[in-house]
Design a protein around this motif. Structure first.
Motif, PDB file in Angstrom:
ATOM      1  N   ILE A   1      60.121  18.463  13.856  1.00  0.00           N
ATOM      2  CA  ILE A   1      59.060  18.909  14.726  1.00  0.00           C
ATOM      3  C   ILE A   1      58.875  17.809  15.978  1.00  0.00           C
ATOM      4  CG2 ILE A   1      56.599  19.052  14.810  1.00  0.00           C
ATOM      5  CD1 ILE A   1      56.637  20.365  12.025  1.00  0.00           C
ATOM      6  N   ARG A   2      58.937  16.534  15.613  1.00  0.00           N
ATOM      7  CA  ARG A   2      58.954  15.667  16.668  1.00  0.00           C
ATOM      8  C   ARG A   2      59.809  15.782  17.663  1.00  0.00           C
ATOM      9  NH1 ARG A   2      59.314   9.455  14.681  1.00  0.00           N
ATOM     10  NH2 ARG A   2      61.333  10.282  14.170  1.00  0.00           N
ATOM     11  N   SER A   3      61.172  15.787  17.255  1.00  0.00           N
ATOM     12  CA  SER A   3      62.229  16.392  18.414  1.00  0.00           C
ATOM     13  C   SER A   3      61.658  17.535  19.099  1.00  0.00           C
ATOM     14  CB  SER A   3      63.497  16.557  17.533  1.00  0.00           C
ATOM     15  OG  SER A   3      63.707  15.220  16.954  1.00  0.00           O
ATOM     16  N   PHE A   4      61.501  18.716  18.549  1.00  0.00           N
ATOM     17  CA  PHE A   4      61.119  19.836  19.057  1.00  0.00           C
ATOM     18  C   PHE A   4      59.697  19.682  20.234  1.00  0.00           C
ATOM     19  CE2 PHE A   4      60.042  24.187  19.895  1.00  0.00           C
ATOM     20  CZ  PHE A   4      58.687  24.296  19.817  1.00  0.00           C
ATOM     21  N   SER A   5      58.883  18.832  19.607  1.00  0.00           N
ATOM     22  CA  SER A   5      57.766  18.651  20.514  1.00  0.00           C
ATOM     23  C   SER A   5      58.012  17.952  21.708  1.00  0.00           C
ATOM     24  CB  SER A   5      56.773  17.930  19.858  1.00  0.00           C
ATOM     25  OG  SER A   5      55.680  17.527  20.770  1.00  0.00           O
ATOM     26  N   LYS A   6      59.070  17.079  21.980  1.00  0.00           N
ATOM     27  CA  LYS A   6      59.438  16.364  22.745  1.00  0.00           C
ATOM     28  C   LYS A   6      60.276  16.896  23.957  1.00  0.00           C
ATOM     29  CE  LYS A   6      62.184  12.130  24.081  1.00  0.00           C
ATOM     30  NZ  LYS A   6      63.014  10.999  23.652  1.00  0.00           N
ATOM     31  N   ASP A   7      61.228  18.086  23.308  1.00  0.00           N
ATOM     32  CA  ASP A   7      61.819  18.989  24.215  1.00  0.00           C
ATOM     33  C   ASP A   7      60.796  19.870  24.872  1.00  0.00           C
ATOM     34  OD1 ASP A   7      64.804  19.019  22.278  1.00  0.00           O
ATOM     35  OD2 ASP A   7      64.261  17.490  23.830  1.00  0.00           O
ATOM     36  N   PHE A   8      59.870  20.364  23.986  1.00  0.00           N
ATOM     37  CA  PHE A   8      58.952  21.465  24.542  1.00  0.00           C
ATOM     38  C   PHE A   8      58.123  20.720  25.704  1.00  0.00           C
ATOM     39  CE2 PHE A   8      56.574  25.340  24.035  1.00  0.00           C
ATOM     40  CZ  PHE A   8      55.268  25.040  24.150  1.00  0.00           C
ATOM     41  N   ARG A   9      57.307  19.594  25.465  1.00  0.00           N
ATOM     42  CA  ARG A   9      56.722  18.958  26.341  1.00  0.00           C
ATOM     43  C   ARG A   9      57.452  18.913  27.625  1.00  0.00           C
ATOM     44  NH1 ARG A   9      55.487  13.410  24.180  1.00  0.00           N
ATOM     45  NH2 ARG A   9      54.231  13.216  26.165  1.00  0.00           N
ATOM     46  N   SER A  10      58.549  18.776  27.729  1.00  0.00           N
ATOM     47  CA  SER A  10      59.269  18.307  29.211  1.00  0.00           C
ATOM     48  C   SER A  10      59.746  19.673  29.673  1.00  0.00           C
ATOM     49  CB  SER A  10      60.461  17.465  28.554  1.00  0.00           C
ATOM     50  OG  SER A  10      61.307  17.888  27.829  1.00  0.00           O
TER      51      SER A  10
ATOM     52  N   GLY B   1      50.874  18.970  31.467  1.00  0.00           N
ATOM     53  CA  GLY B   1      50.819  17.760  30.435  1.00  0.00           C
ATOM     54  C   GLY B   1      50.708  17.949  29.219  1.00  0.00           C
ATOM     55  N   PHE B   2      51.208  18.813  28.447  1.00  0.00           N
ATOM     56  CA  PHE B   2      51.051  19.282  27.185  1.00  0.00           C
ATOM     57  C   PHE B   2      51.256  17.883  26.199  1.00  0.00           C
ATOM     58  CE2 PHE B   2      50.620  22.600  23.922  1.00  0.00           C
ATOM     59  CZ  PHE B   2      51.165  22.129  23.021  1.00  0.00           C
ATOM     60  N   GLY B   3      50.448  17.541  25.563  1.00  0.00           N
ATOM     61  CA  GLY B   3      50.456  16.377  24.671  1.00  0.00           C
ATOM     62  C   GLY B   3      51.477  16.208  23.465  1.00  0.00           C
ATOM     63  N   ARG B   4      51.911  14.928  23.116  1.00  0.00           N
ATOM     64  CA  ARG B   4      52.905  14.964  21.865  1.00  0.00           C
ATOM     65  C   ARG B   4      52.161  15.384  20.745  1.00  0.00           C
ATOM     66  NH1 ARG B   4      52.473   9.935  18.991  1.00  0.00           N
ATOM     67  NH2 ARG B   4      50.446   8.895  19.369  1.00  0.00           N
ATOM     68  N   THR B   5      52.839  15.805  19.665  1.00  0.00           N
ATOM     69  CA  THR B   5      52.651  16.391  18.358  1.00  0.00           C
ATOM     70  C   THR B   5      52.263  15.189  17.242  1.00  0.00           C
ATOM     71  OG1 THR B   5      53.541  18.470  18.769  1.00  0.00           O
ATOM     72  CG2 THR B   5      52.947  17.831  16.698  1.00  0.00           C
TER      73      THR B   5
ATOM     74  N   GLY C   1      43.171  25.848  15.479  1.00  0.00           N
ATOM     75  CA  GLY C   1      42.919  25.666  16.975  1.00  0.00           C
ATOM     76  C   GLY C   1      44.427  25.201  17.415  1.00  0.00           C
ATOM     77  N   ASP C   2      44.796  23.980  17.802  1.00  0.00           N
ATOM     78  CA  ASP C   2      46.200  23.705  18.300  1.00  0.00           C
ATOM     79  C   ASP C   2      46.970  22.872  17.118  1.00  0.00           C
ATOM     80  OD1 ASP C   2      45.654  20.543  19.476  1.00  0.00           O
ATOM     81  OD2 ASP C   2      44.058  21.564  18.781  1.00  0.00           O
ATOM     82  N   GLY C   3      46.388  23.095  15.973  1.00  0.00           N
ATOM     83  CA  GLY C   3      47.025  22.296  14.904  1.00  0.00           C
ATOM     84  C   GLY C   3      47.628  23.378  13.884  1.00  0.00           C
TER      85      GLY C   3
ATOM     86  N   ASP D   1      47.840  32.058  30.290  1.00  0.00           N
ATOM     87  CA  ASP D   1      48.943  31.106  29.991  1.00  0.00           C
ATOM     88  C   ASP D   1      48.810  30.123  28.833  1.00  0.00           C
ATOM     89  OD1 ASP D   1      49.230  30.623  33.718  1.00  0.00           O
ATOM     90  OD2 ASP D   1      50.292  32.119  32.229  1.00  0.00           O
ATOM     91  N   LEU D   2      47.586  29.830  28.565  1.00  0.00           N
ATOM     92  CA  LEU D   2      46.990  28.972  27.216  1.00  0.00           C
ATOM     93  C   LEU D   2      47.795  29.763  26.138  1.00  0.00           C
ATOM     94  CD1 LEU D   2      45.927  26.554  26.021  1.00  0.00           C
ATOM     95  CD2 LEU D   2      43.753  27.830  25.866  1.00  0.00           C
ATOM     96  N   ILE D   3      47.089  31.129  25.708  1.00  0.00           N
ATOM     97  CA  ILE D   3      47.660  31.696  24.854  1.00  0.00           C
ATOM     98  C   ILE D   3      49.405  31.599  24.562  1.00  0.00           C
ATOM     99  CG2 ILE D   3      47.756  34.084  23.563  1.00  0.00           C
ATOM    100  CD1 ILE D   3      44.939  32.425  23.468  1.00  0.00           C
ATOM    101  N   GLY D   4      49.858  32.178  25.855  1.00  0.00           N
ATOM    102  CA  GLY D   4      51.577  32.175  25.748  1.00  0.00           C
ATOM    103  C   GLY D   4      51.965  31.082  25.536  1.00  0.00           C
ATOM    104  N   LEU D   5      51.460  29.923  25.969  1.00  0.00           N
ATOM    105  CA  LEU D   5      52.105  28.471  25.748  1.00  0.00           C
ATOM    106  C   LEU D   5      52.072  28.183  24.262  1.00  0.00           C
ATOM    107  CD1 LEU D   5      53.206  26.004  27.124  1.00  0.00           C
ATOM    108  CD2 LEU D   5      50.971  25.201  27.372  1.00  0.00           C
ATOM    109  N   LEU D   6      50.726  28.357  23.483  1.00  0.00           N
ATOM    110  CA  LEU D   6      50.637  28.169  22.305  1.00  0.00           C
ATOM    111  C   LEU D   6      51.498  29.318  21.490  1.00  0.00           C
ATOM    112  CD1 LEU D   6      46.762  27.646  21.892  1.00  0.00           C
ATOM    113  CD2 LEU D   6      48.519  26.162  21.454  1.00  0.00           C
TER     114      LEU D   6
END
Length: 621
Positions: A519-528, A536-540, A492-494, A464-469
């Motif tokens: 990216i900030r907007s995408f990250s917000k939508d992705f996290r939710s 609990g995927f963190g913010r970017t 890594g995750d960056g 699941d981690l690989i798929g999420l990344l």
């Protein structure tokens, strides 16, 4: 009964021209850089390698701190008490040598009982401690594992690093050896080779597998000899390529499982002594949380400790394949012969007979590649002869067909009949591949990182981690490319992206800032959404800076990387980290701010950055 084809000038001409077309294939392979021919040949070599299992040995065992063991090790940092107990038990069971595929980070407080016990346990064993190569200059690690280099040795493409990330100094001093555990992927990021020796600040160091074998063999040093270079460890000798690498043969899943013991079993003292006694014990982790998974042919998440164990197996059994220059010459000679043969067979026989002959020749060649690899440990390049056969056959067939159609047209013209001109198929040559040479230019760097990613990895399975990344990086990549940026690499995750490289991009600082907003907007939508929300995927966090960078292709045989160097790159990375202190999500350096036309940047004042100093930073609302 069908009459045989009469061989005349037309058939000879078709076969000759088809042969000339086929001969272009080996000529191109001979002239093209190795890294490009590897891209064509390597997938087929991977298939040849996977058909039969490699030789295996009972003299190597892998001690796996797997996900199930992490609880007993008190999580990701790895309890020093439990590590000490693990090493003590391996010593008690009589391990011939121990290779630690772990970097044990500070603090190393000697007042801590666990640290003292670990130092004693490591000191009582024949253990080599691994370190990671770093692009950041550091003090050279101490020489604990001597490498003697013969004056005739030439390794022009050896892995040269300016720094290394080692375990705590007391732990390094306690170990008998100190060795490199870093691995590098090929053009497609898959690991197929391992460096036998690397240099850090000009000092040679053996790899983890090589040093583990040295300790097991009770050898005083590792030797590099001759030209072409050879690696000698005790009584074992293996040929190296120009980068000091050894081609790896990977254990099958069953072989890997047979040599692997969970650390929990060792700690529970439920392992019989004969499973450990006298063997080389590799200690590492298959847990995704510890970040030791690497992509290899047939296994996208292979633990690095298993790769090192495969390396040691190859050295111990002398089963590492080699790709000498004469092997490529054999492939090119075969390409010439098979291409000419196929061209004349197609030109002078009927299609069914040509297909049978071509099939027999193809199977014979692939059988030779298989026998050379698995019985002789020699890598023959399979694709060049196959391509030459295809080109020779297609070209001869096309020319023959064209000649037939032209003959029909002449005849019909004589009967005052008009036919369309014959269509002759032509092979389209491959476009020239551009190797970018070193250049200096102004570019904007953008670094991203996921906040609290370590915590997230502890809540999710590796798959699941690989798929999420994958989904996360796919979104970031699309945004970066849409703004004219180039994804340099993922860490890594960056992710690191460059704007205004390798081609010019107008207003690249503004493009990077606009990209960061998206990216900030995408990250917000992705996290939710979906799984990211549940774990609990963190913010970017994002850092941006502009400055002079040096860019160009760096690498050698089998490994080419478009690399960028410059202080502005390091500054962007540090700005990304500083978001954590300030509670911001985007920080911009003074270079990018001065070049950008954006007027809504918020002045964050002077900011102290680790390893850089004080700079003025700006944020985006």
């Amino acid at each position: 009964m069908r009459r045989p084809i009469k061989i005349g000038r037309r058939e000879i001409r078709s076969g000759t021209l088809g042969s000339l077309a086929a001969l272009l294939v080996p000529v191109l392979f001979w002239l093209m850089p190795t890294q490009f021919s590897d891209i064509i040949e390597q997938p087929a070599i991977d298939i040849v390698a996977s058909i039969l299992p490699p030789p295996a040995t009972d003299d190597i065992v892998v001690i796996d701190i797997d996900s199930a063991s992490l609880d007993s090790f008190e999580g990701r940092r790895l309890s020093r008490d439990r590590l000490a107990e693990l090493v003590e038990q391996l010593n008690f069971l009589g391990a011939g040598s121990i290779a630690l595929d772990l970097v044990l980070e500070p603090p190393c407080d000697l007042a801590e009982p666990g640290i003292r016990e670990l130092l004693v346990a490591i000191g009582d064993s024949r253990a080599t401690s691994g370190f990671l190569l770093s692009a950041i200059p550091t003090e050279p690690p101490p020489v604990r594992s001597p490498v003697a280099v013969d004056s005739a040795v030439r390794l022009p493409e050896i892995w040269r690093a300016v720094g290394a990330e080692t375990s705590c100094a007391p732990l390094v001093e306690a170990a008998t050896g100190l060795s490199n555990q870093s691995l590098a992927g090929d053009f497609d990021a898959l690991i197929r080779k391992a460096p036998a020796v690397v240099t850090v600040a000009g000092q040679p160091f053996p790899s983890l597998a090589v040093d583990a074998l040295r300790l097991a063999e009770r050898a005083g040093a590792v030797f590099l000899l001759g030209n072409p270079p050879q690696l000698r460890v005790g009584s074992r000798q293996t040929r190296l390529d120009g980068g000091g690498n050894v081609i790896l043969r990977f254990a099958t899943r069953d072989q890997q499982a047979a040599r692997t013991i969970s650390a929990t079993e060792i700690l529970a003292r439920s392992v019989a002594a004969e499973r450990i006694a006298g063997k080389i014990a590799f200690v590492g982790s298959s847990a995704a949380e510890l970040g030791g998974l690497r992509p290899a042919p047939g296994d996208p998440v292979k633990p690095s400790v298993q790769i090192h164990a495969d390396f040691a197996t190859n050295l111990l059994l002398g089963s590492a394949p080699t790709a000498p220059r004469w092997a490529m010459q054999i492939s090119l000679v075969a390409a010439c012969l098979f291409g000419v043969l196929m061209a004349f067979v197609v030109a002078t026989t009927r299609p069914l007979a040509a297909s049978v002959v071509g099939g027999i020749v193809l199977l014979a060649w692939l059988g030779a590649c298989l026998a050379a690899y698995h019985a002789g440990n020699v890598v023959l390049a399979p694709i060049a002869p196959v391509l030459a056969m295809a080109v020779g056959g297609v070209a001869a067939s096309a020319i023959q067909f064209s000649a037939v159609r032209i003959g029909e047209a002449v005849i019909r013209q004589r009967f005052e009949q008009r036919l369309p001109a014959p269509v002759v198929s032509r092979l389209v040559a491959e476009p020239d591949l551009l190797k970018l040479k070193g250049e200096q230019r102004i570019a904007t760097s953008l670094f991203t990182d996921v906040e609290g990613f370590t915590t997230t990895t502890e809540k999710i399975t590796p798959a699941d981690l690989i798929g999420l990344l994958d989904r996360y990086f796919e979104g970031l990549t699309a945004i970066i490319v849409s703004h004219g940026g180039m994804v340099d690499k993922t860490i890594g995750d960056g992710m690191h992206a460059l704007f205004n490289a390798p081609v010019d991009l107008a207003d690249h600082a503004d493009a990077a800032i606009a990209c960061a907003r998206d990216i900030r907007s995408f990250s917000k939508d992705f996290r939710s959404s979906g799984l990211a929300d549940r774990v609990g995927f963190g913010r970017t966090r994002i850092g941006i800076e502009t400055g002079n960078v040096v860019l160009g292709d760096v690498g050698g045989s089998g490994k080419v990387d478009y690399a960028a160097f410059g202080s502005s790159i390091n500054m962007a990375a540090r700005l990304q980290e500083a978001n954590k202190r300030l509670g911001t999500s985007i920080l911009i350096g003074p270079g990018a701010q001065a070049l950008a036309g954006a007027s809504d940047l918020r002045d964050m004042g002077d900011l102290e950055l680790r390893g850089i100093g004080t700079i003025r930073a700006y944020s985006v609302d």
